[in-house]
Design a protein around this motif. Structure first.
Motif, short mmCIF file in Angstrom:
data_model
loop_
_atom_site.label_atom_id
_atom_site.label_comp_id
_atom_site.label_asym_id
_atom_site.label_seq_id
_atom_site.Cartn_x
_atom_site.Cartn_y
_atom_site.Cartn_z
N LYS A 1 -17.77 23.99 36.99
CA LYS A 1 -18.91 23.97 37.92
C LYS A 1 -19.27 22.54 38.33
O LYS A 1 -19.56 22.27 39.49
CB LYS A 1 -20.12 24.65 37.28
N ALA A 2 -19.24 21.64 37.36
CA ALA A 2 -19.56 20.24 37.66
C ALA A 2 -18.56 19.68 38.68
O ALA A 2 -18.95 18.94 39.60
CB ALA A 2 -19.54 19.40 36.38
N GLN B 1 -11.54 27.63 33.25
CA GLN B 1 -11.94 26.51 32.41
C GLN B 1 -11.29 25.24 32.93
O GLN B 1 -10.16 25.28 33.42
CB GLN B 1 -11.41 26.71 30.99
N THR B 2 -11.98 24.12 32.79
CA THR B 2 -11.40 22.85 33.21
C THR B 2 -11.44 21.85 32.05
O THR B 2 -12.45 21.75 31.36
CB THR B 2 -12.16 22.28 34.43
N TYR B 3 -10.34 21.16 31.85
CA TYR B 3 -10.27 20.09 30.85
C TYR B 3 -10.07 18.77 31.58
O TYR B 3 -9.19 18.66 32.43
CB TYR B 3 -9.11 20.31 29.88
N GLU B 4 -10.88 17.78 31.23
CA GLU B 4 -10.84 16.48 31.94
C GLU B 4 -9.58 15.69 31.61
O GLU B 4 -9.18 14.83 32.38
CB GLU B 4 -12.10 15.66 31.64
N GLU C 1 -16.04 33.77 36.63
CA GLU C 1 -16.94 33.00 35.78
C GLU C 1 -16.26 31.68 35.45
O GLU C 1 -15.04 31.56 35.57
CB GLU C 1 -17.20 33.75 34.47
N ASP D 1 -16.59 27.61 33.11
CA ASP D 1 -17.29 26.74 32.17
C ASP D 1 -18.02 25.62 32.92
O ASP D 1 -17.92 25.49 34.14
CB ASP D 1 -16.32 26.19 31.12
N ASP D 2 -18.77 24.82 32.16
CA ASP D 2 -19.61 23.79 32.78
C ASP D 2 -18.80 22.76 33.58
O ASP D 2 -19.22 22.35 34.66
CB ASP D 2 -20.43 23.04 31.71
N LEU D 3 -17.66 22.33 33.05
CA LEU D 3 -16.93 21.28 33.76
C LEU D 3 -16.34 21.79 35.07
O LEU D 3 -16.28 21.05 36.06
CB LEU D 3 -15.84 20.67 32.86
N PHE E 1 -19.69 20.81 42.00
CA PHE E 1 -20.89 20.10 42.46
C PHE E 1 -20.57 18.66 42.89
O PHE E 1 -21.24 18.11 43.75
CB PHE E 1 -21.96 20.08 41.37
N LEU E 2 -19.58 18.06 42.25
CA LEU E 2 -19.17 16.71 42.66
C LEU E 2 -18.42 16.75 43.99
O LEU E 2 -18.60 15.88 44.85
CB LEU E 2 -18.27 16.08 41.59
#
Lengths: 241, 241
Positions: free
Chosen positions: B180-181, B4-7, B174, B176-178, B184-185
């Motif tokens: 993966k984002a 998981q990533t938290y901004e 597996e 979370d979305d961030l 992709f960045l």
């Protein structure tokens, strides 16, 4: 003009929104549903946070003037007229109706920013209309993504990226890092958003539940040329206010 | 394994971190500085939130055993020995020393997650070492970006993307979305991170202040093969615990 993007509504406070345009995005599916409903002739949409609140509010209306609508856990709510599928909001059902609407993320995001002066609703269906609205207003703008379960969600961020791209073609503006990141994520996939959206938890969950047609619909860019606007707790198309 | 990533560290709570690896990233510049200091022989780094706290703590040490270090508004703190520039943390200065360290974002992020069992520090300088550590531990992992002024920051997210990429080559997981984002960045710019980092507010601010060499240094991938680890409020290289 300065554009800011928030990945969720968690950390937003009223001060962040003061004297700004606020764009709420919940592409899968609340803002897509509301945009579709208004385009298809619904009189207005009233977003509420809780199921009980929706039922209570409906008692103020004649039975043939309102529809109870929304979802919990992506599913239709028992006893409600419509679910959170935009495909159900056809003119025959919604024309002239007040839609009392509750969803998990989207309506809560709308409630959170309701105190702002200008709140409009964005999704892929109305990207260009939203970008034009922002450009014309020429005010600092805050994009608030509904997110999924309180976290960053691909569907909303990529919609923010699509708005960024349209806005870039209309006006010069400055922006924060997340606005730019949303654009960098969106740009390589602009002609096939599904190819990146498919990595998103929310989209995959909707696919597992069988909402393939909903997803296809919500990923259509610029289907509708309207801007839903929230004022005094009610969403109408912006020219109806 | 789930990543998981938290901004930022704003919305993190202790429950999110329970029984997980926590990786704190503040690429510009706190975790880059700490990694450099430890690689160059510093005994340990003690992160503290406030300037006064740093001064108070230093009174427990003999004068030739510690260095006061850190920044406020990206600048050196008056009376401190070292700023937040990794280039200052050369072996001649830091060898064997305890570094009492306070910065605006990075040390606050470390304080916020200090209750977690395993807290390690990541930056571009030690991307592969961090990825190997995560892969070996095979525990669910939370990446906590320090962010800039409480918001999503390119430098930290792109570092998360670099860790994601290395981790992908080591193990299946597996995410979370961030997470993966962030990948992709990162991916299109992996061979020239500056080309995307330059859009970040934080990097531009450091450039305006003249820290061009610092930026170049902090954007070097895999310069150091160590993993700094926070335990009982003290950061040492992971094999020193």
């Amino acid at each position: 003009m300065f554009l800011q993007t928030y990945e969720t509504y968690n950390s937003i406070n009223d001060r962040d929104l003061k004297e700004k345009n606020v764009v709420v995005i919940d592409t899968l599916r609340a803002t897509s549903v509301i945009t579709t409903a208004l385009f298809n002739g619904a009189k207005e949409v009233i977003p509420v946070s809780e199921v009980e609140e929706a039922i209570e509010l409906s008692k103020n209306f004649d039975r043939d003037t309102f529809l109870l609508a929304g979802e919990r856990n992506s599913q239709k709510i028992e006893g409600f007229d419509l679910s959170n599928s935009p495909l159900e909001y056809v003119p025959e059902k919604v024309k002239g109706k007040t839609i009392i609407f509750t969803t998990t993320n989207g309506t809560r995001a709308l409630k959170k920013v309701a105190s702002a002066e200008e709140v409009i609703l964005g999704c892929l269906l109305n990207v260009s209309a939203v970008a034009r609205y922002i450009s014309k207003s020429n005010k600092d703008t805050v994009i608030v993504c509904a997110g999924t379960e309180g976290k960053f969600s691909f569907d909303d961020i990529l919609t923010a990226g699509a708005i960024y791209e349209k806005l870039k073609s209309l006006t010069d503006f400055e922006s924060d890092d997340l606005s730019k990141a949303s654009y960098f994520l969106y740009k390589p996939y602009e002609n096939n958003l599904y190819d990146i959206m498919k990595y998103g938890y929310h989209l995959r969950r909707l696919e597992e539940l069988g909402y393939t047609e909903d997803i296809k619909f919500c990923l259509t860019v610029d289907k509708f040329d309207i801007v839903p606007k929230l004022k005094n707790g009610i969403v109408r198309t912006s020219q109806d206010f």
